[in-house]
Design a protein around this motif. Structure first.
Motif, PDB file in Angstrom:
ATOM      1  N   GLY A 162      41.918 -39.793 -10.048  1.00  0.00           N
ATOM      2  CA  GLY A 162      43.192 -39.081  -9.986  1.00  0.00           C
ATOM      3  C   GLY A 162      43.760 -38.932  -8.589  1.00  0.00           C
ATOM      4  N   LEU A 163      43.106 -39.519  -7.597  1.00  0.00           N
ATOM      5  CA  LEU A 163      43.621 -39.448  -6.227  1.00  0.00           C
ATOM      6  C   LEU A 163      45.045 -40.000  -6.180  1.00  0.00           C
ATOM      7  N   ARG A 164      45.921 -39.267  -5.505  1.00  0.00           N
ATOM      8  CA  ARG A 164      47.340 -39.651  -5.420  1.00  0.00           C
ATOM      9  C   ARG A 164      47.623 -40.245  -4.044  1.00  0.00           C
ATOM     10  N   LEU A 165      47.960 -41.527  -4.051  1.00  0.00           N
ATOM     11  CA  LEU A 165      48.244 -42.263  -2.829  1.00  0.00           C
ATOM     12  C   LEU A 165      49.733 -42.620  -2.845  1.00  0.00           C
ATOM     13  N   VAL A 166      50.490 -42.013  -1.949  1.00  0.00           N
ATOM     14  CA  VAL A 166      51.942 -42.235  -1.924  1.00  0.00           C
ATOM     15  C   VAL A 166      52.276 -43.295  -0.879  1.00  0.00           C
ATOM     16  N   VAL A 167      53.067 -44.273  -1.306  1.00  0.00           N
ATOM     17  CA  VAL A 167      53.403 -45.414  -0.450  1.00  0.00           C
ATOM     18  C   VAL A 167      54.890 -45.436  -0.138  1.00  0.00           C
ATOM     19  N   VAL A 168      55.205 -45.498   1.147  1.00  0.00           N
ATOM     20  CA  VAL A 168      56.544 -45.875   1.599  1.00  0.00           C
ATOM     21  C   VAL A 168      56.370 -47.129   2.448  1.00  0.00           C
ATOM     22  N   ASP A 195      47.532 -37.039  -1.800  1.00  0.00           N
ATOM     23  CA  ASP A 195      46.258 -36.881  -1.094  1.00  0.00           C
ATOM     24  C   ASP A 195      46.256 -37.763   0.154  1.00  0.00           C
ATOM     25  N   ILE A 196      46.835 -38.954  -0.001  1.00  0.00           N
ATOM     26  CA  ILE A 196      46.933 -39.925   1.088  1.00  0.00           C
ATOM     27  C   ILE A 196      48.372 -40.432   1.138  1.00  0.00           C
ATOM     28  N   ALA A 197      48.903 -40.622   2.337  1.00  0.00           N
ATOM     29  CA  ALA A 197      50.213 -41.236   2.511  1.00  0.00           C
ATOM     30  C   ALA A 197      50.046 -42.521   3.306  1.00  0.00           C
ATOM     31  N   CYS A 198      50.773 -43.553   2.901  1.00  0.00           N
ATOM     32  CA  CYS A 198      50.681 -44.852   3.574  1.00  0.00           C
ATOM     33  C   CYS A 198      52.079 -45.376   3.883  1.00  0.00           C
ATOM     34  N   HIS A 199      52.215 -45.969   5.044  1.00  0.00           N
ATOM     35  CA  HIS A 199      53.410 -46.755   5.374  1.00  0.00           C
ATOM     36  C   HIS A 199      52.943 -48.177   5.594  1.00  0.00           C
ATOM     37  N   ALA A 200      53.436 -49.095   4.746  1.00  0.00           N
ATOM     38  CA  ALA A 200      52.911 -50.469   4.745  1.00  0.00           C
ATOM     39  C   ALA A 200      53.712 -51.435   5.593  1.00  0.00           C
ATOM     40  N   GLY A 201      54.371 -50.950   6.639  1.00  0.00           N
ATOM     41  CA  GLY A 201      54.961 -51.851   7.625  1.00  0.00           C
ATOM     42  C   GLY A 201      56.463 -52.011   7.537  1.00  0.00           C
ATOM     43  N   ARG A 363      58.768 -52.596  -3.843  1.00  0.00           N
ATOM     44  CA  ARG A 363      60.097 -53.160  -3.573  1.00  0.00           C
ATOM     45  C   ARG A 363      60.681 -52.597  -2.281  1.00  0.00           C
ATOM     46  N   GLY A 364      59.956 -51.686  -1.639  1.00  0.00           N
ATOM     47  CA  GLY A 364      60.418 -51.140  -0.368  1.00  0.00           C
ATOM     48  C   GLY A 364      61.193 -49.851  -0.545  1.00  0.00           C
ATOM     49  N   THR A 365      61.156 -49.037   0.493  1.00  0.00           N
ATOM     50  CA  THR A 365      61.804 -47.731   0.454  1.00  0.00           C
ATOM     51  C   THR A 365      63.212 -47.788   1.049  1.00  0.00           C
ATOM     52  N   GLY A 366      63.419 -48.649   2.023  1.00  0.00           N
ATOM     53  CA  GLY A 366      64.727 -48.796   2.642  1.00  0.00           C
ATOM     54  C   GLY A 366      65.345 -50.138   2.322  1.00  0.00           C
ATOM     55  N   PHE A 367      66.021 -50.708   3.286  1.00  0.00           N
ATOM     56  CA  PHE A 367      66.612 -52.040   3.133  1.00  0.00           C
ATOM     57  C   PHE A 367      66.661 -52.692   4.500  1.00  0.00           C
ATOM     58  N   ILE A 380      59.808 -45.053  -3.886  1.00  0.00           N
ATOM     59  CA  ILE A 380      58.694 -44.329  -3.284  1.00  0.00           C
ATOM     60  C   ILE A 380      57.607 -44.379  -4.350  1.00  0.00           C
ATOM     61  N   THR A 381      56.452 -44.917  -4.003  1.00  0.00           N
ATOM     62  CA  THR A 381      55.444 -45.209  -5.022  1.00  0.00           C
ATOM     63  C   THR A 381      54.297 -44.218  -4.970  1.00  0.00           C
ATOM     64  N   VAL A 382      53.917 -43.723  -6.141  1.00  0.00           N
ATOM     65  CA  VAL A 382      52.723 -42.885  -6.269  1.00  0.00           C
ATOM     66  C   VAL A 382      51.686 -43.707  -7.040  1.00  0.00           C
ATOM     67  N   LEU A 383      50.645 -44.109  -6.342  1.00  0.00           N
ATOM     68  CA  LEU A 383      49.547 -44.830  -6.978  1.00  0.00           C
ATOM     69  C   LEU A 383      48.454 -43.830  -7.309  1.00  0.00           C
ATOM     70  N   VAL A 384      48.191 -43.673  -8.580  1.00  0.00           N
ATOM     71  CA  VAL A 384      47.136 -42.763  -9.047  1.00  0.00           C
ATOM     72  C   VAL A 384      45.901 -43.588  -9.335  1.00  0.00           C
ATOM     73  N   LEU A 385      44.851 -43.376  -8.548  1.00  0.00           N
ATOM     74  CA  LEU A 385      43.634 -44.196  -8.677  1.00  0.00           C
ATOM     75  C   LEU A 385      42.746 -43.660  -9.791  1.00  0.00           C
ATOM     76  N   ARG A 386      42.245 -44.593 -10.621  1.00  0.00           N
ATOM     77  CA  ARG A 386      41.351 -44.255 -11.725  1.00  0.00           C
ATOM     78  C   ARG A 386      40.140 -45.188 -11.680  1.00  0.00           C
ATOM     79  N   PRO A 387      38.970 -44.705 -12.079  1.00  0.00           N
ATOM     80  CA  PRO A 387      37.815 -45.616 -12.172  1.00  0.00           C
ATOM     81  C   PRO A 387      38.087 -46.690 -13.231  1.00  0.00           C
ATOM     82  N   GLU A 388      37.740 -47.926 -12.902  1.00  0.00           N
ATOM     83  CA  GLU A 388      37.919 -49.019 -13.868  1.00  0.00           C
ATOM     84  C   GLU A 388      36.812 -48.947 -14.915  1.00  0.00           C
TER      85      GLU A 388
END
Length: 390
Positions: A162-168, A195-201, A363-367, A380-388
């Motif tokens: 259930g860890l919430r990883l937010v991506v911009v 729980d975690i925030a990421c900026h992917a470049g 798809r990106g947060t800006g342009f 703005i993406t919320v990736l909810v991690l679950r055990p496979e």
């Protein structure tokens, strides 16, 4: 002496070739819309023909001039806004002029003669393209919608379920001042309780000195397990190290070919990041996954930040559980995603690669450049991690 003369000749020759391409591409992009909207429906005569032709000629001169002033040595923000916007509008009209040409052939088969056929197509293309341009500007400048995706991770411990990883990503802070937009994005990110925030470049286009006011609100993002940032290709068009240092100064941890191990309830999760491939031109930069993972617990699942989706090949080979990427913008302005797909394995969304590796492409947060998004909404993406399971 002859060798020096040849080198002297090659320099001007290359300049001429580049200048020709710089003008030829706009000429092609302008020619078809001109024919669709002006040449064919007016049959080449009358005041509408001359007025429309003058308008297209003015645009043909303005586009390369503003792009050069905006992105060349002068770095004029006003010119960049004009040139980028004009380029986006032109792409929309060019794309729909192509479809209009196809429609015209259909009308011809159906027995509709000119000039009625060309006028029907011109009205249709003008109406559709104009609506899409207005809509595209609104879509580009709005605060992105939140997209929540559950991602099964092989080997993920129960403590991280259930860890919430937010991506911009791909915020591209640039000539158009989006300080207020930046502040609103941060408010939306914090509302997701990451729980975690990421900026992917692709953080910004331009120097730290010019763009940091738009970036600084990111320092208010709240994520108790960490805020992580990697470089995209656009950082390497400017001051990559400057942006790495600046993000560190506002509380984000750059992952410059390195990793961090998070521990919760006895379980471990590795968050790693690698440079964009364009970084190889800067000493000490460029993607190095072995270095990024050196010393990491081999039993802990790895979440990797890598700006370009095509970096998934190395990630899958290394057994990475999840790669998070941006770069594509989802194509940004339809139908550009078909061209993006020629270079990248995925344009947007969650995909599987190798035996147990997932890739999420935002798809990106800006342009970038043209302030338009057509059929490629930002996120703005919320990736909810679950055990496979299984």
């Amino acid at each position: 002496m002859r060798r020096n003369s040849r080198a002297y000749e090659d320099g001007p020759l290359k300049y001429v070739v580049r200048s020709a391409l710089f003008l030829a591409i706009p000429a092609i992009l302008f020619a078809l819309p001109w024919w669709t909207l002006v040449g064919a429906p007016t049959t080449g005569t009358g005041p509408l023909f001359w007025l429309g032709t003058a308008l297209f000629l003015a645009g043909f001169v303005a586009l390369p001039a503003s792009m050069f002033l905006g992105h060349g040595p002068a770095q004029s923000d006003a010119a960049a806004i004009v040139g980028d916007t004009l380029l986006g509008v032109l792409w929309v009209f060019f794309s729909w002029s192509v479809l209009g040409t196809i429609a015209s052939l259909g009308l011809a088969v159906g027995g509709v003669d000119d000039p009625a056929r060309s006028r029907i197509v011109a009205v249709g293309v003008l109406a559709i393209a104009s609506v899409l341009v207005v809509w595209g500007v609104v879509e580009a400048r709005r605060v992105p919608r939140v997209r929540t995706v559950e991602v099964p991770i092989r080997g993920l411990g129960a403590a991280f379920d259930g860890l919430r990883l937010v991506v911009v990503t791909d915020t591209h802070f640039a000539a158009l001042n989006r300080l207020r937009w930046s502040e609103r994005v941060v408010a939306v990110v914090n509302a997701q309780r990451p729980d975690i925030a990421c900026h992917a470049g692709d953080l910004a286009d331009g120097s730290v000195a010019k763009r940091h006011p738009q970036v600084d609100p990111l320092g208010k993002v709240e994520a108790p397990l960490g805020r992580f940032y990697i470089t995209g290709n656009h950082e390497y068009f400017g001051d990559a190290q400057g942006w790495i240092d600046h993000m560190a100064s506002i509380g984000w941890q750059p992952l410059h070919n390195q990793h961090e191990t998070l521990t919760r309830g006895g379980d471990r999760l590795v968050i790693a990041g690698i440079d964009d491939p364009t970084g190889v031109g800067l000493p000490g930069h460029g993607p190095d996954l072995p270095t990024a993972l050196a010393g990491a617990d081999p039993q802990a699942p790895v979440v990797l930040l890598a700006h370009q989706p095509k970096q998934i090949t190395g990630a899958a080979a290394a057994g990475v559980a999840l790669q998070i990427s941006g770069h594509t913008h989802g194509g940004q302005i339809w139908p550009f995603h078909y061209l993006v797909r020629l270079d990248q394995p995925v344009v947007a969304g969650l995909s599987a690669h190798g035996a147990h590796t997932k890739l999420y492409t935002s798809r990106g947060t800006g342009f970038w450049g043209p302030q338009l998004r057509v059929f490629a909404p930002s996120e703005i993406t919320v990736l909810v991690l679950r055990p496979e399971v299984g």
